[in-house]
Design an enzyme around this catalytic site. Structure first.
Site, PDB file in Angstrom:
ATOM      1  CG  HIS A  78      -2.041  -0.972   1.135  1.00  0.00           C
ATOM      2  ND1 HIS A  78      -3.111  -0.766   0.302  1.00  0.00           N
ATOM      3  CD2 HIS A  78      -2.252  -2.159   1.731  1.00  0.00           C
ATOM      4  CE1 HIS A  78      -3.953  -1.804   0.408  1.00  0.00           C
ATOM      5  NE2 HIS A  78      -3.458  -2.667   1.265  1.00  0.00           N
ATOM      6  CG  PHE A 266      -8.828  -6.457  12.845  1.00  0.00           C
ATOM      7  CD1 PHE A 266      -8.347  -6.592  11.562  1.00  0.00           C
ATOM      8  CD2 PHE A 266      -8.135  -7.057  13.887  1.00  0.00           C
ATOM      9  CE1 PHE A 266      -7.175  -7.274  11.309  1.00  0.00           C
ATOM     10  CE2 PHE A 266      -6.958  -7.748  13.640  1.00  0.00           C
ATOM     11  CZ  PHE A 266      -6.484  -7.858  12.354  1.00  0.00           C
ATOM     12  CG  ASP A 268     -14.162  -2.672  10.366  1.00  0.00           C
ATOM     13  OD1 ASP A 268     -14.070  -1.958   9.373  1.00  0.00           O
ATOM     14  OD2 ASP A 268     -14.571  -3.849  10.335  1.00  0.00           O
ATOM     15  CG  ASP A 337     -10.123  -7.912   9.107  1.00  0.00           C
ATOM     16  OD1 ASP A 337      -9.451  -6.965   8.695  1.00  0.00           O
ATOM     17  OD2 ASP A 337     -11.141  -7.769   9.803  1.00  0.00           O
ATOM     18  CG  ASP A 342      -7.094  -4.223   1.199  1.00  0.00           C
ATOM     19  OD1 ASP A 342      -6.087  -4.948   1.293  1.00  0.00           O
ATOM     20  OD2 ASP A 342      -7.210  -3.146   1.832  1.00  0.00           O
TER      21      ASP A 342
HETATM   22  N1  LIG Z   1     -11.528  -4.930   9.934  1.00  0.00           N
HETATM   23  C1  LIG Z   1     -10.691  -4.031   9.416  1.00  0.00           C
HETATM   24  N2  LIG Z   1     -10.911  -2.740   9.677  1.00  0.00           N
HETATM   25  C2  LIG Z   1     -10.050  -1.854   9.123  1.00  0.00           C
HETATM   26  C3  LIG Z   1      -8.964  -2.208   8.325  1.00  0.00           C
HETATM   27  C4  LIG Z   1      -8.314  -1.002   7.962  1.00  0.00           C
HETATM   28  C5  LIG Z   1      -7.146  -0.805   7.086  1.00  0.00           C
HETATM   29  N3  LIG Z   1      -6.204  -1.903   7.174  1.00  0.00           N
HETATM   30  C6  LIG Z   1      -5.224  -1.899   6.114  1.00  0.00           C
HETATM   31  C7  LIG Z   1      -4.100  -2.780   6.488  1.00  0.00           C
HETATM   32  C8  LIG Z   1      -4.123  -3.898   5.806  1.00  0.00           C
HETATM   33  C9  LIG Z   1      -5.260  -3.954   4.922  1.00  0.00           C
HETATM   34  O1  LIG Z   1      -4.842  -4.419   3.665  1.00  0.00           O
HETATM   35  C10 LIG Z   1      -5.773  -2.532   4.858  1.00  0.00           C
HETATM   36  O2  LIG Z   1      -5.199  -1.906   3.749  1.00  0.00           O
HETATM   37  C11 LIG Z   1      -9.032   0.029   8.561  1.00  0.00           C
HETATM   38  N4  LIG Z   1     -10.053  -0.525   9.233  1.00  0.00           N
HETATM   39  C12 LIG Z   1     -11.144   0.098   9.951  1.00  0.00           C
HETATM   40  O3  LIG Z   1     -12.128   0.399   8.964  1.00  0.00           O
HETATM   41  C13 LIG Z   1     -12.738   1.644   9.285  1.00  0.00           C
HETATM   42  C14 LIG Z   1     -12.273   2.634   8.242  1.00  0.00           C
HETATM   43  O4  LIG Z   1     -12.995   2.356   7.068  1.00  0.00           O
HETATM   44  P1  LIG Z   1     -13.013   3.522   5.946  1.00  0.00           P
HETATM   45  O5  LIG Z   1     -13.678   4.722   6.633  1.00  0.00           O
HETATM   46  O6  LIG Z   1     -13.811   2.942   4.825  1.00  0.00           O
HETATM   47  O7  LIG Z   1     -11.580   3.803   5.586  1.00  0.00           O
HETATM   48  C15 LIG Z   1     -12.223   2.020  10.662  1.00  0.00           C
HETATM   49  O8  LIG Z   1     -13.002   1.378  11.644  1.00  0.00           O
HETATM   50  C16 LIG Z   1     -10.834   1.398  10.631  1.00  0.00           C
HETATM   51  O9  LIG Z   1     -10.345   1.146  11.939  1.00  0.00           O
HETATM   52  C17 LIG Z   1      -8.741  -3.582   8.078  1.00  0.00           C
HETATM   53  O10 LIG Z   1      -7.798  -4.003   7.380  1.00  0.00           O
HETATM   54  N5  LIG Z   1      -9.651  -4.449   8.649  1.00  0.00           N
END
Ligand SMILES: Nc1nc2c(c(CN[C@H]3C=C[C@H](O)[C@@H]3O)cn2[C@@H]2O[C@H](COP(=O)(O)O)[C@@H](O)[C@H]2O)c(=O)[nH]1
Length: 365
Positions: A78, A266, A268, A337, A342
């Site tokens: 990324h 996670f 979210d 996840d 992504d």
């Molecule tokens: N479950 C889960 N939640 C994740 C991520 C990530 C980013 N991870 C990066 C690292 C490796 C991956 O390849 C991703 O590139 C952010 N979030 C959560 O999402 C929300 C933001 O959403 P939006 O407003 O649309 O950007 C916020 O709660 C944030 O904490 C994840 O991976 N998994």
């Protein structure tokens, strides 16, 4: 051998086989998150899992992950994620996952909080990463814990400048973010010599132990709730911190964990939305109506806990399905996840119609 010795030996054998007796202090602990997610799933009446869609999703996810050669290396690819395999990346990830919450906005794409960095406008999670990278480019030590605890240097004005928007809307929960940084800076100073590396060393390469240290020592990582009168743990930012370390360091050095597969999805607001559009989870009509009408759900409400717990459990079932298809696969809940997050972002930028994410405003995710 006297009768007495035979008894002790037999007793020890019995204890060990029944899992009784003193816990080995060096055995990795449990976080309790997956057990709590299963409890929520078994007692949810407003959120359901669909086994058929879960099986189909597992097949499709596995196929796409294999085609894309999806792995921990994807994290570093990324453009905004740090590349150095050293302590500067440890500090970057800790800062990022201290603040990795609640980016959603009711404003339009053009008006919502956004950060301009490298001639691009970044929103959501990427707005946070961009703001941190921009601050470092501008010589502000925003990823240094002793900076956060320094009231003369790390003023609200300095922080507002770091998170200055490219739009009229400021970053959601600015005050809470400032508090998370200062509180963590204070605790790191008092207990870990202001060093995240020391905090990681204390976990002795156990992912579960590192998650528990964060949840026990830092109130802003203590992400839990009460469901059916039982305390349930989600620990989303503590877990994603460990996962980001593991991915960024490709399972080595600061990212080397003996029990990384104990980390769950996670909980979210983005991945549950993706699980819903895959048909893996579904909402009862009143809850679906509430979500589609963009109505808020209070942090800690039963609906919110059911969405979070059932999403964790859905990813666990997808993981088991993938392992049934590929017994030697190294795929775990983290990679599933990351992949689903992504994928959600790809669908969002392609303008694909999906159910809105649920609206809970909190520091937990
Ligand atoms: N479950 C889960 N939640 C994740 C991520 C990530 C980013 N991870 C990066 C690292 C490796 C991956 O390849 C991703 O590139 C952010 N979030 C959560 O999402 C929300 C933001 O959403 P939006 O407003 O649309 O950007 C916020 O709660 C944030 O904490 C994840 O991976 N998994």
């Amino acid at each position: 051998m006297s009768d007495d010795e035979v008894d002790h030996e037999l007793l020890d054998l019995l204890r060990k086989s029944l899992g009784w007796g003193p816990k080995d202090p060096n055995a990795p602990p449990e976080t309790g998150v997956l057990k709590d997610a299963e409890f929520i799933y078994n007692n949810s009446v407003d959120v359901a899992l669909d086994m058929r869609h879960t099986k189909v999703a597992a097949i499709e996810i596995l196929k796409q992950m294999e085609e894309q050669r999806y792995s921990t290396k994807t994290w570093t690819e990324h453009v905004l994620h740090p590349k150095a395999k050293d302590e500067s990346t440890v500090n970057f990830i800790f800062t990022m996952d201290l603040l990795n919450f609640s980016f959603w906005s009711e404003k339009s794409e053009g008006e919502r909080f956004a950060v301009r960095y490298r001639d691009q406008r970044w929103t959501g999670y990427w707005s946070l990463v961009a703001a941190l990278q921009r601050a470092l480019d501008e010589g502000i030590p925003i990823t240094t814990p002793s900076f956060w605890a320094n009231e003369e240097e790390c003023t609200d004005e300095v922080l507002r400048n770091i998170f200055r928007p490219d739009t009229e809307e400021e970053i959601p929960l600015f005050e809470e973010r400032a508090r998370c940084l200062r509180e963590a800076g204070q605790i790191l100073e008092e207990e870990f010599d202001s060093s995240v590396a020391i905090l990681i060393d204390d976990a002795k390469h156990s992912a579960a132990r590192l998650v528990n240290i964060l949840a026990d020592r830092f109130p802003c990582f203590k992400d839990e709730g009460k469901f059916e009168r039982k305390k349930v743990r989600f620990l989303k930012r503590a877990q994603i911190f460990v996962a980001d370390l593991w991915a960024a360091f490709d399972g080595e050095g600061f990212g080397q964990f003996t029990d990384i597969d104990k980390i769950t999805m996670f909980a979210d607001y983005r991945v549950p939305q993706m699980l819903h559009s895959l048909g893996c989870i579904s909402y009862c009509p009143p809850l679906e109506k509430h979500i589609r009408e963009l109505k808020p759900i209070t942090s800690g409400h039963s609906w919110e806990l059911q969405i979070r717990g059932c999403s964790i459990w859905a990813v666990e079932l997808i993981r088991r399905e993938i392992l049934a298809l590929r017994p030697n696969s190294t795929v775990n809940a983290i990679l599933i996840d990351f992949f689903l997050y992504d994928l959600a972002k790809k669908k969002e930028s392609a303008g694909e119609e999906v159910i809105p994410h649920h609206r809970t405003r909190s520091i937990w995710y």
